[in-house]
Motif scaffolding. Structure first.
Motif, PDB file in Angstrom:
ATOM      1  N   PRO A   8       0.837  -1.209   0.000  1.00 29.98           N
ATOM      2  CA  PRO A   8       0.000   0.000   0.000  1.00 29.98           C
ATOM      3  C   PRO A   8       0.870   1.257   0.000  1.00 29.98           C
ATOM      4  O   PRO A   8       1.836   1.367   0.743  1.00 29.98           O
ATOM      5  CB  PRO A   8      -0.790  -0.117   1.302  1.00 29.98           C
ATOM      6  CG  PRO A   8      -0.772  -1.575   1.627  1.00 29.98           C
ATOM      7  CD  PRO A   8       0.540  -2.090   1.134  1.00 29.98           C
ATOM      8  N   ALA A   9       0.542   2.177  -0.855  1.00 30.04           N
ATOM      9  CA  ALA A   9       1.305   3.406  -0.965  1.00 30.04           C
ATOM     10  C   ALA A   9       0.379   4.526  -1.426  1.00 30.04           C
ATOM     11  O   ALA A   9      -0.572   4.286  -2.172  1.00 30.04           O
ATOM     12  CB  ALA A   9       2.451   3.243  -1.963  1.00 30.04           C
ATOM     13  N   PRO A  10       0.635   5.743  -0.966  1.00 30.20           N
ATOM     14  CA  PRO A  10      -0.193   6.862  -1.433  1.00 30.20           C
ATOM     15  C   PRO A  10       0.092   7.173  -2.891  1.00 30.20           C
ATOM     16  O   PRO A  10       1.121   6.784  -3.444  1.00 30.20           O
ATOM     17  CB  PRO A  10       0.243   8.024  -0.520  1.00 30.20           C
ATOM     18  CG  PRO A  10       1.643   7.673  -0.118  1.00 30.20           C
ATOM     19  CD  PRO A  10       1.674   6.174  -0.012  1.00 30.20           C
ATOM     20  N   PRO A  42      -3.355   5.160   1.270  1.00 29.11           N
ATOM     21  CA  PRO A  42      -3.121   3.720   1.493  1.00 29.11           C
ATOM     22  C   PRO A  42      -4.323   2.980   2.058  1.00 29.11           C
ATOM     23  O   PRO A  42      -4.492   1.784   1.797  1.00 29.11           O
ATOM     24  CB  PRO A  42      -1.941   3.715   2.481  1.00 29.11           C
ATOM     25  CG  PRO A  42      -1.222   5.002   2.235  1.00 29.11           C
ATOM     26  CD  PRO A  42      -2.299   5.994   1.898  1.00 29.11           C
ATOM     27  N   TRP A  43      -5.190   3.655   2.828  1.00 27.83           N
ATOM     28  CA  TRP A  43      -6.336   2.957   3.401  1.00 27.83           C
ATOM     29  C   TRP A  43      -7.348   2.526   2.333  1.00 27.83           C
ATOM     30  O   TRP A  43      -8.272   1.765   2.624  1.00 27.83           O
ATOM     31  CB  TRP A  43      -7.021   3.791   4.482  1.00 27.83           C
ATOM     32  CG  TRP A  43      -7.480   5.158   4.106  1.00 27.83           C
ATOM     33  CD1 TRP A  43      -6.830   6.328   4.309  1.00 27.83           C
ATOM     34  CD2 TRP A  43      -8.724   5.512   3.471  1.00 27.83           C
ATOM     35  NE1 TRP A  43      -7.570   7.393   3.833  1.00 27.83           N
ATOM     36  CE2 TRP A  43      -8.732   6.931   3.322  1.00 27.83           C
ATOM     37  CE3 TRP A  43      -9.813   4.788   3.007  1.00 27.83           C
ATOM     38  CZ2 TRP A  43      -9.790   7.612   2.735  1.00 27.83           C
ATOM     39  CZ3 TRP A  43     -10.870   5.469   2.427  1.00 27.83           C
ATOM     40  CH2 TRP A  43     -10.855   6.858   2.290  1.00 27.83           C
ATOM     41  N   GLY A  44      -7.154   2.988   1.111  1.00 32.45           N
ATOM     42  CA  GLY A  44      -7.986   2.497   0.024  1.00 32.45           C
ATOM     43  C   GLY A  44      -7.491   1.183  -0.551  1.00 32.45           C
ATOM     44  O   GLY A  44      -8.160   0.584  -1.405  1.00 32.45           O
ATOM     45  N   GLN A  45      -6.338   0.707  -0.096  1.00 27.97           N
ATOM     46  CA  GLN A  45      -5.783  -0.564  -0.552  1.00 27.97           C
ATOM     47  C   GLN A  45      -5.823  -1.637   0.533  1.00 27.97           C
ATOM     48  O   GLN A  45      -5.916  -2.821   0.234  1.00 27.97           O
ATOM     49  CB  GLN A  45      -4.334  -0.363  -1.014  1.00 27.97           C
ATOM     50  CG  GLN A  45      -4.199   0.618  -2.156  1.00 27.97           C
ATOM     51  CD  GLN A  45      -2.750   0.900  -2.491  1.00 27.97           C
ATOM     52  OE1 GLN A  45      -1.933   0.002  -2.628  1.00 27.97           O
ATOM     53  NE2 GLN A  45      -2.408   2.182  -2.607  1.00 27.97           N
ATOM     54  N   VAL A  46      -5.727  -1.223   1.792  1.00 27.62           N
ATOM     55  CA  VAL A  46      -5.833  -2.135   2.929  1.00 27.62           C
ATOM     56  C   VAL A  46      -6.815  -1.535   3.914  1.00 27.62           C
ATOM     57  O   VAL A  46      -6.692  -0.356   4.283  1.00 27.62           O
ATOM     58  CB  VAL A  46      -4.454  -2.344   3.607  1.00 27.62           C
ATOM     59  CG1 VAL A  46      -4.606  -3.195   4.863  1.00 27.62           C
ATOM     60  CG2 VAL A  46      -3.479  -3.006   2.649  1.00 27.62           C
ATOM     61  N   PHE A  47      -7.798  -2.322   4.342  1.00 34.17           N
ATOM     62  CA  PHE A  47      -8.816  -1.810   5.249  1.00 34.17           C
ATOM     63  C   PHE A  47      -8.170  -1.273   6.528  1.00 34.17           C
ATOM     64  O   PHE A  47      -7.381  -1.970   7.172  1.00 34.17           O
ATOM     65  CB  PHE A  47      -9.822  -2.911   5.606  1.00 34.17           C
ATOM     66  CG  PHE A  47     -10.763  -3.257   4.488  1.00 34.17           C
ATOM     67  CD1 PHE A  47     -11.797  -2.403   4.145  1.00 34.17           C
ATOM     68  CD2 PHE A  47     -10.619  -4.450   3.786  1.00 34.17           C
ATOM     69  CE1 PHE A  47     -12.678  -2.724   3.117  1.00 34.17           C
ATOM     70  CE2 PHE A  47     -11.492  -4.776   2.756  1.00 34.17           C
ATOM     71  CZ  PHE A  47     -12.518  -3.914   2.418  1.00 34.17           C
ATOM     72  N   PRO A  48      -8.483  -0.044   6.934  1.00 33.33           N
ATOM     73  CA  PRO A  48      -7.885   0.545   8.140  1.00 33.33           C
ATOM     74  C   PRO A  48      -8.504   0.005   9.423  1.00 33.33           C
ATOM     75  O   PRO A  48      -9.443  -0.794   9.397  1.00 33.33           O
ATOM     76  CB  PRO A  48      -8.172   2.040   7.961  1.00 33.33           C
ATOM     77  CG  PRO A  48      -9.413   2.079   7.135  1.00 33.33           C
ATOM     78  CD  PRO A  48      -9.342   0.897   6.203  1.00 33.33           C
ATOM     79  N   GLY A 105      -6.880  -4.644   8.217  1.00 38.57           N
ATOM     80  CA  GLY A 105      -5.654  -5.288   7.759  1.00 38.57           C
ATOM     81  C   GLY A 105      -5.802  -6.130   6.503  1.00 38.57           C
ATOM     82  O   GLY A 105      -4.794  -6.554   5.937  1.00 38.57           O
ATOM     83  N   ARG A 106      -7.025  -6.345   6.036  1.00 39.78           N
ATOM     84  CA  ARG A 106      -7.228  -7.154   4.834  1.00 39.78           C
ATOM     85  C   ARG A 106      -7.129  -6.293   3.579  1.00 39.78           C
ATOM     86  O   ARG A 106      -7.375  -5.088   3.618  1.00 39.78           O
ATOM     87  CB  ARG A 106      -8.601  -7.837   4.869  1.00 39.78           C
ATOM     88  CG  ARG A 106      -8.763  -8.838   6.004  1.00 39.78           C
ATOM     89  CD  ARG A 106     -10.083  -9.569   5.875  1.00 39.78           C
ATOM     90  NE  ARG A 106     -10.266 -10.549   6.939  1.00 39.78           N
ATOM     91  CZ  ARG A 106     -11.293 -11.386   7.027  1.00 39.78           C
ATOM     92  NH1 ARG A 106     -12.248 -11.346   6.093  1.00 39.78           N
ATOM     93  NH2 ARG A 106     -11.378 -12.236   8.018  1.00 39.78           N
ATOM     94  N   ARG A 107      -6.757  -6.924   2.496  1.00 41.47           N
ATOM     95  CA  ARG A 107      -6.663  -6.214   1.224  1.00 41.47           C
ATOM     96  C   ARG A 107      -8.045  -5.796   0.731  1.00 41.47           C
ATOM     97  O   ARG A 107      -9.008  -6.563   0.804  1.00 41.47           O
ATOM     98  CB  ARG A 107      -6.007  -7.107   0.166  1.00 41.47           C
ATOM     99  CG  ARG A 107      -4.499  -7.182   0.280  1.00 41.47           C
ATOM    100  CD  ARG A 107      -3.866  -6.028  -0.442  1.00 41.47           C
ATOM    101  NE  ARG A 107      -2.423  -5.997  -0.283  1.00 41.47           N
ATOM    102  CZ  ARG A 107      -1.643  -5.071  -0.797  1.00 41.47           C
ATOM    103  NH1 ARG A 107      -2.158  -4.095  -1.508  1.00 41.47           N
ATOM    104  NH2 ARG A 107      -0.343  -5.100  -0.607  1.00 41.47           N
ATOM    105  N   VAL A 108      -8.136  -4.572   0.229  1.00 40.91           N
ATOM    106  CA  VAL A 108      -9.376  -4.102  -0.399  1.00 40.91           C
ATOM    107  C   VAL A 108      -9.424  -4.652  -1.818  1.00 40.91           C
ATOM    108  O   VAL A 108      -8.488  -4.438  -2.599  1.00 40.91           O
ATOM    109  CB  VAL A 108      -9.414  -2.560  -0.440  1.00 40.91           C
ATOM    110  CG1 VAL A 108     -10.660  -2.083  -1.171  1.00 40.91           C
ATOM    111  CG2 VAL A 108      -9.364  -1.983   0.965  1.00 40.91           C
TER     112      VAL A 108
END
Length: 324
Positions: A145-147, A228-234, A242-245
């Motif tokens: 995950p990266a911005p 990044p929270w759009g790629q891994v659930f915050p 912690g799960r992948r979106v």
């Protein structure tokens, strides 16, 4: 890449069939009969492009061109979805069906175009047949995950700022205030006269406009694409933490929204510019005079244009950053 090609070909056949059916039956699209033939032609070309993708032919530019045309065909689809969401009827069922089909096609064509680029980069020049001694390529790991890059984040800020006047205007009306000489009560009476659903009217009476709430959800989606929270659930998502979106979860509404709002807003800006300079006259609709109509239209269309372009930029960045 082969699967993308067959998917595009299948969509092209279905889209061409829909257009041909409208043309032969005399069903009007967008107030005229000739668009049915145009839809049929676009679908036929898309079907041929899909077969070309399967055969590994270089048609990437054609796919992007068709994607752009299909996106224009999805004009104001989001407005139809909002209308249906609040229990109202769309103005024209054939038009709404065409917009939905065109939006799906724009997504499929973009996916195929990106797939052909990836195939060329990886050296995919033809189908690979598995054999006993052929090694099985290991799946690529999911990117960390990266911005989004700074320029994409800047576009997200611009898209958010473009929606602020629209949200404030709608909130002001919902709370009973006035904007551009139009009162909240007058807007509410217009909703009743136009057959708005009970849910819509109930929200308005409680100071909540439906389109304002959807705009706020749209801004949430926009920032999910760049953070990044759009790629891994915050953490605040509870059990999903912690799960992948799944990529499709934000990309589906993002691509549909971009395909609808970006062309709608950009073309609308051009139309309003002509109205403002006196080249043509704006339709008054439920408004009393041209000045009020122009002021309100600039706020709405400006918001749609800015947000739609920002959403397209953010969706493209998310697609590239999360691709495997």
């Amino acid at each position: 890449m082969v699967r993308n090609g067959w998917t595009v070909a299948g969509w092209g056949v279905g889209y061409a069939g829909f257009g041909l059916g409208c043309a032969l039956s005399g069903t009007e699209l967008f107030g005229a009969r000739w668009p049915g033939w145009a839809v049929a032609g676009l679908g036929a070309v898309a079907a041929a492009a899909g077969v070309a993708v399967v055969r590994r032919q270089p048609v990437r530019r054609l796919l992007w061109l068709l994607c752009g045309v299909a996106a224009l065909g999805a004009w104001s689809l989001l407005m139809d979805l909002v209308t249906l969401l609040f229990g109202q009827r769309v103005d024209s069922v054939p038009d709404a069906v065409e917009r939905a089909l065109a939006a799906v096609g724009a997504v499929l064509l973009a996916r195929a175009a990106l797939g052909t680029r990836r195939g060329a980069r990886d050296g995919a020049v033809g189908p690979v047949r598995a054999g006993r001694g052929a090694p099985t390529p290991a799946p690529s790991p999911a990117p960390s995950p990266a911005p989004a890059p700074p320029v994409v984040r800047l576009a997200a800020w611009a898209g958010t700022a473009a929606f602020v006047p629209y949200v404030l205007m709608k909130l002001l009306w919902a709370l009973g205030g006035s904007f551009a000489g139009v009162s909240g009560e007058r807007m509410y009476a217009g909703y009743v006269r136009n057959g708005s659903s009970g849910l819509w009217l109930a929200l308005e009476r409680r100071g909540l406009d439906g389109t304002m709430l959807l705009a706020l959800l749209g801004v949430f989606l926009l920032w999910g694409l760049v953070r990044p929270w759009g790629q891994v659930f915050p953490r605040w998502t509870g059990l999903l933490r912690g799960r992948r979106v799944p990529r499709w979860l934000p990309l589906t509404p993002a691509l549909l929204g971009a395909a609808t709002l970006a062309p709608y807003g950009v073309v609308g800006i051009g139309y309003l510019a002509l109205c403002t300079t006196g080249v043509t006259r704006i339709r008054l609709g439920d408004f009393a005079d041209e000045q009020s109509a122009l002021e309100i239209a600039w706020v709405g269309i400006g918001g749609f244009a800015g947000y739609g372009v920002a959403l397209a930029v953010a969706a493209r960045s998310y697609w590239r950053r999360t691709g495997v």
